[in-house]
Design a protein around this motif. Structure first.
Motif, PDB file in Angstrom:
ATOM      1  N   ARG A   1     -58.555 -95.054 -32.944  1.00  0.00           N
ATOM      2  CA  ARG A   1     -60.008 -95.066 -33.051  1.00  0.00           C
ATOM      3  C   ARG A   1     -60.424 -94.599 -34.438  1.00  0.00           C
ATOM      4  O   ARG A   1     -59.663 -93.920 -35.141  1.00  0.00           O
ATOM      5  CB  ARG A   1     -60.667 -94.222 -31.978  1.00  0.00           C
ATOM      6  CG  ARG A   1     -60.431 -92.750 -32.133  1.00  0.00           C
ATOM      7  CD  ARG A   1     -61.133 -91.986 -31.040  1.00  0.00           C
ATOM      8  NE  ARG A   1     -60.780 -90.588 -31.160  1.00  0.00           N
ATOM      9  CZ  ARG A   1     -60.695 -89.767 -30.147  1.00  0.00           C
ATOM     10  NH1 ARG A   1     -60.922 -90.193 -28.943  1.00  0.00           N
ATOM     11  NH2 ARG A   1     -60.380 -88.523 -30.336  1.00  0.00           N
ATOM     12  N   TYR A   2     -61.631 -94.978 -34.815  1.00  0.00           N
ATOM     13  CA  TYR A   2     -62.234 -94.518 -36.063  1.00  0.00           C
ATOM     14  C   TYR A   2     -63.623 -93.996 -35.733  1.00  0.00           C
ATOM     15  O   TYR A   2     -64.471 -94.749 -35.244  1.00  0.00           O
ATOM     16  CB  TYR A   2     -62.327 -95.653 -37.078  1.00  0.00           C
ATOM     17  CG  TYR A   2     -63.089 -95.262 -38.318  1.00  0.00           C
ATOM     18  CD1 TYR A   2     -62.508 -94.435 -39.253  1.00  0.00           C
ATOM     19  CD2 TYR A   2     -64.387 -95.683 -38.527  1.00  0.00           C
ATOM     20  CE1 TYR A   2     -63.211 -94.038 -40.387  1.00  0.00           C
ATOM     21  CE2 TYR A   2     -65.103 -95.299 -39.652  1.00  0.00           C
ATOM     22  CZ  TYR A   2     -64.502 -94.479 -40.574  1.00  0.00           C
ATOM     23  OH  TYR A   2     -65.196 -94.083 -41.681  1.00  0.00           O
ATOM     24  N   VAL A   3     -63.840 -92.717 -35.969  1.00  0.00           N
ATOM     25  CA  VAL A   3     -65.125 -92.091 -35.667  1.00  0.00           C
ATOM     26  C   VAL A   3     -65.471 -91.114 -36.785  1.00  0.00           C
ATOM     27  O   VAL A   3     -64.662 -90.238 -37.122  1.00  0.00           O
ATOM     28  CB  VAL A   3     -65.098 -91.352 -34.307  1.00  0.00           C
ATOM     29  CG1 VAL A   3     -66.420 -90.646 -34.042  1.00  0.00           C
ATOM     30  CG2 VAL A   3     -64.762 -92.305 -33.173  1.00  0.00           C
ATOM     31  N   SER A   4     -66.653 -91.262 -37.350  1.00  0.00           N
ATOM     32  CA  SER A   4     -67.203 -90.301 -38.327  1.00  0.00           C
ATOM     33  C   SER A   4     -66.250 -89.977 -39.464  1.00  0.00           C
ATOM     34  O   SER A   4     -66.025 -88.813 -39.788  1.00  0.00           O
ATOM     35  CB  SER A   4     -67.621 -89.019 -37.613  1.00  0.00           C
ATOM     36  OG  SER A   4     -68.603 -89.283 -36.646  1.00  0.00           O
ATOM     37  N   GLY A   5     -65.648 -91.006 -40.051  1.00  0.00           N
ATOM     38  CA  GLY A   5     -64.796 -90.802 -41.219  1.00  0.00           C
ATOM     39  C   GLY A   5     -63.381 -90.353 -40.939  1.00  0.00           C
ATOM     40  O   GLY A   5     -62.655 -89.973 -41.851  1.00  0.00           O
ATOM     41  N   VAL A   6     -62.953 -90.384 -39.666  1.00  0.00           N
ATOM     42  CA  VAL A   6     -61.604 -89.938 -39.310  1.00  0.00           C
ATOM     43  C   VAL A   6     -60.909 -91.009 -38.461  1.00  0.00           C
ATOM     44  O   VAL A   6     -61.453 -91.475 -37.460  1.00  0.00           O
ATOM     45  CB  VAL A   6     -61.632 -88.614 -38.526  1.00  0.00           C
ATOM     46  CG1 VAL A   6     -60.226 -88.175 -38.130  1.00  0.00           C
ATOM     47  CG2 VAL A   6     -62.310 -87.523 -39.345  1.00  0.00           C
ATOM     48  N   VAL A   7     -59.703 -91.394 -38.885  1.00  0.00           N
ATOM     49  CA  VAL A   7     -58.847 -92.271 -38.089  1.00  0.00           C
ATOM     50  C   VAL A   7     -58.006 -91.369 -37.189  1.00  0.00           C
ATOM     51  O   VAL A   7     -57.378 -90.423 -37.662  1.00  0.00           O
ATOM     52  CB  VAL A   7     -57.923 -93.130 -38.971  1.00  0.00           C
ATOM     53  CG1 VAL A   7     -56.911 -93.896 -38.133  1.00  0.00           C
ATOM     54  CG2 VAL A   7     -58.741 -94.086 -39.823  1.00  0.00           C
ATOM     55  N   THR A   8     -58.005 -91.650 -35.891  1.00  0.00           N
ATOM     56  CA  THR A   8     -57.240 -90.879 -34.916  1.00  0.00           C
ATOM     57  C   THR A   8     -56.356 -91.833 -34.127  1.00  0.00           C
ATOM     58  O   THR A   8     -56.825 -92.875 -33.674  1.00  0.00           O
ATOM     59  CB  THR A   8     -58.175 -90.133 -33.945  1.00  0.00           C
ATOM     60  OG1 THR A   8     -59.008 -89.254 -34.701  1.00  0.00           O
ATOM     61  CG2 THR A   8     -57.392 -89.330 -32.927  1.00  0.00           C
ATOM     62  N   VAL A   9     -55.075 -91.475 -33.986  1.00  0.00           N
ATOM     63  CA  VAL A   9     -54.152 -92.273 -33.182  1.00  0.00           C
ATOM     64  C   VAL A   9     -53.393 -91.315 -32.265  1.00  0.00           C
ATOM     65  O   VAL A   9     -52.736 -90.387 -32.725  1.00  0.00           O
ATOM     66  CB  VAL A   9     -53.173 -93.080 -34.056  1.00  0.00           C
ATOM     67  CG1 VAL A   9     -52.227 -93.898 -33.186  1.00  0.00           C
ATOM     68  CG2 VAL A   9     -53.931 -93.994 -35.006  1.00  0.00           C
ATOM     69  N   ALA A  10     -53.520 -91.558 -30.961  1.00  0.00           N
ATOM     70  CA  ALA A  10     -52.838 -90.740 -29.954  1.00  0.00           C
ATOM     71  C   ALA A  10     -51.459 -91.351 -29.697  1.00  0.00           C
ATOM     72  O   ALA A  10     -51.357 -92.456 -29.184  1.00  0.00           O
ATOM     73  CB  ALA A  10     -53.656 -90.697 -28.677  1.00  0.00           C
ATOM     74  N   LEU A  11     -50.421 -90.624 -30.074  1.00  0.00           N
ATOM     75  CA  LEU A  11     -49.053 -91.134 -29.942  1.00  0.00           C
ATOM     76  C   LEU A  11     -48.398 -90.731 -28.632  1.00  0.00           C
ATOM     77  O   LEU A  11     -47.333 -91.238 -28.290  1.00  0.00           O
ATOM     78  CB  LEU A  11     -48.202 -90.648 -31.117  1.00  0.00           C
ATOM     79  CG  LEU A  11     -48.693 -91.090 -32.495  1.00  0.00           C
ATOM     80  CD1 LEU A  11     -47.844 -90.462 -33.579  1.00  0.00           C
ATOM     81  CD2 LEU A  11     -48.702 -92.594 -32.616  1.00  0.00           C
ATOM     82  N   GLY A  12     -49.002 -89.792 -27.905  1.00  0.00           N
ATOM     83  CA  GLY A  12     -48.420 -89.361 -26.631  1.00  0.00           C
ATOM     84  C   GLY A  12     -47.135 -88.586 -26.858  1.00  0.00           C
ATOM     85  O   GLY A  12     -47.039 -87.772 -27.765  1.00  0.00           O
ATOM     86  N   THR A  13     -46.108 -88.857 -26.051  1.00  0.00           N
ATOM     87  CA  THR A  13     -44.814 -88.191 -26.191  1.00  0.00           C
ATOM     88  C   THR A  13     -43.929 -88.984 -27.135  1.00  0.00           C
ATOM     89  O   THR A  13     -43.754 -90.189 -26.970  1.00  0.00           O
ATOM     90  CB  THR A  13     -44.123 -88.046 -24.825  1.00  0.00           C
ATOM     91  OG1 THR A  13     -44.957 -87.246 -23.989  1.00  0.00           O
ATOM     92  CG2 THR A  13     -42.759 -87.388 -24.966  1.00  0.00           C
ATOM     93  N   VAL A  14     -43.382 -88.291 -28.136  1.00  0.00           N
ATOM     94  CA  VAL A  14     -42.474 -88.915 -29.099  1.00  0.00           C
ATOM     95  C   VAL A  14     -41.155 -88.155 -29.044  1.00  0.00           C
ATOM     96  O   VAL A  14     -41.120 -86.940 -29.254  1.00  0.00           O
ATOM     97  CB  VAL A  14     -43.054 -88.899 -30.524  1.00  0.00           C
ATOM     98  CG1 VAL A  14     -42.075 -89.512 -31.508  1.00  0.00           C
ATOM     99  CG2 VAL A  14     -44.403 -89.631 -30.561  1.00  0.00           C
ATOM    100  N   ASN A  15     -40.093 -88.856 -28.745  1.00  0.00           N
ATOM    101  CA  ASN A  15     -38.760 -88.259 -28.675  1.00  0.00           C
ATOM    102  C   ASN A  15     -38.145 -88.141 -30.058  1.00  0.00           C
ATOM    103  O   ASN A  15     -38.391 -88.986 -30.926  1.00  0.00           O
ATOM    104  CB  ASN A  15     -37.855 -89.089 -27.768  1.00  0.00           C
ATOM    105  CG  ASN A  15     -38.342 -89.087 -26.334  1.00  0.00           C
ATOM    106  OD1 ASN A  15     -38.769 -88.057 -25.827  1.00  0.00           O
ATOM    107  ND2 ASN A  15     -38.308 -90.234 -25.698  1.00  0.00           N
ATOM    108  N   GLY A  16     -37.328 -87.103 -30.254  1.00  0.00           N
ATOM    109  CA  GLY A  16     -36.646 -86.888 -31.525  1.00  0.00           C
ATOM    110  C   GLY A  16     -35.866 -88.120 -31.949  1.00  0.00           C
ATOM    111  O   GLY A  16     -35.277 -88.817 -31.127  1.00  0.00           O
ATOM    112  N   GLY A  17     -35.883 -88.406 -33.237  1.00  0.00           N
ATOM    113  CA  GLY A  17     -35.162 -89.551 -33.781  1.00  0.00           C
ATOM    114  C   GLY A  17     -35.958 -90.842 -33.767  1.00  0.00           C
ATOM    115  O   GLY A  17     -35.531 -91.829 -34.349  1.00  0.00           O
TER     116      GLY A  17
END
Length: 71
Positions: free
Chosen positions: A43-59
């Protein structure tokens, strides 16, 4: 690298001064995201790009891109 994981990971990136965000340009892993706070990760709101990556495993690598125009 590693075998751990992080949950609830969210990336927030403010658009730099003297630039303008290019609407609809956010991608996650090469997949287009909408600018609205809706069902996808980006999403892009009020000058900020936000991306929800959730759970990210090592590597694992997650790539987020967006474009701006230099004013």
């Amino acid at each position: 690298t590693g075998s751990g994981s992080v949950s609830g990971l969210t990336i927030n990136d403010s658009i730099p001064a003297n630039t303008t965000y290019v609407p609809g340009s956010v991608t996650l892993g090469g997949v287009a995201q909408t600018d609205a706070p809706d069902g996808d990760a980006g999403r892009y709101v009020s000058g900020v790009v936000t991306v929800a990556l959730g759970t990210v495993n090592g590597g694992n690598v997650r790539t987020v891109t967006f474009r701006v125009t230099i004013n």
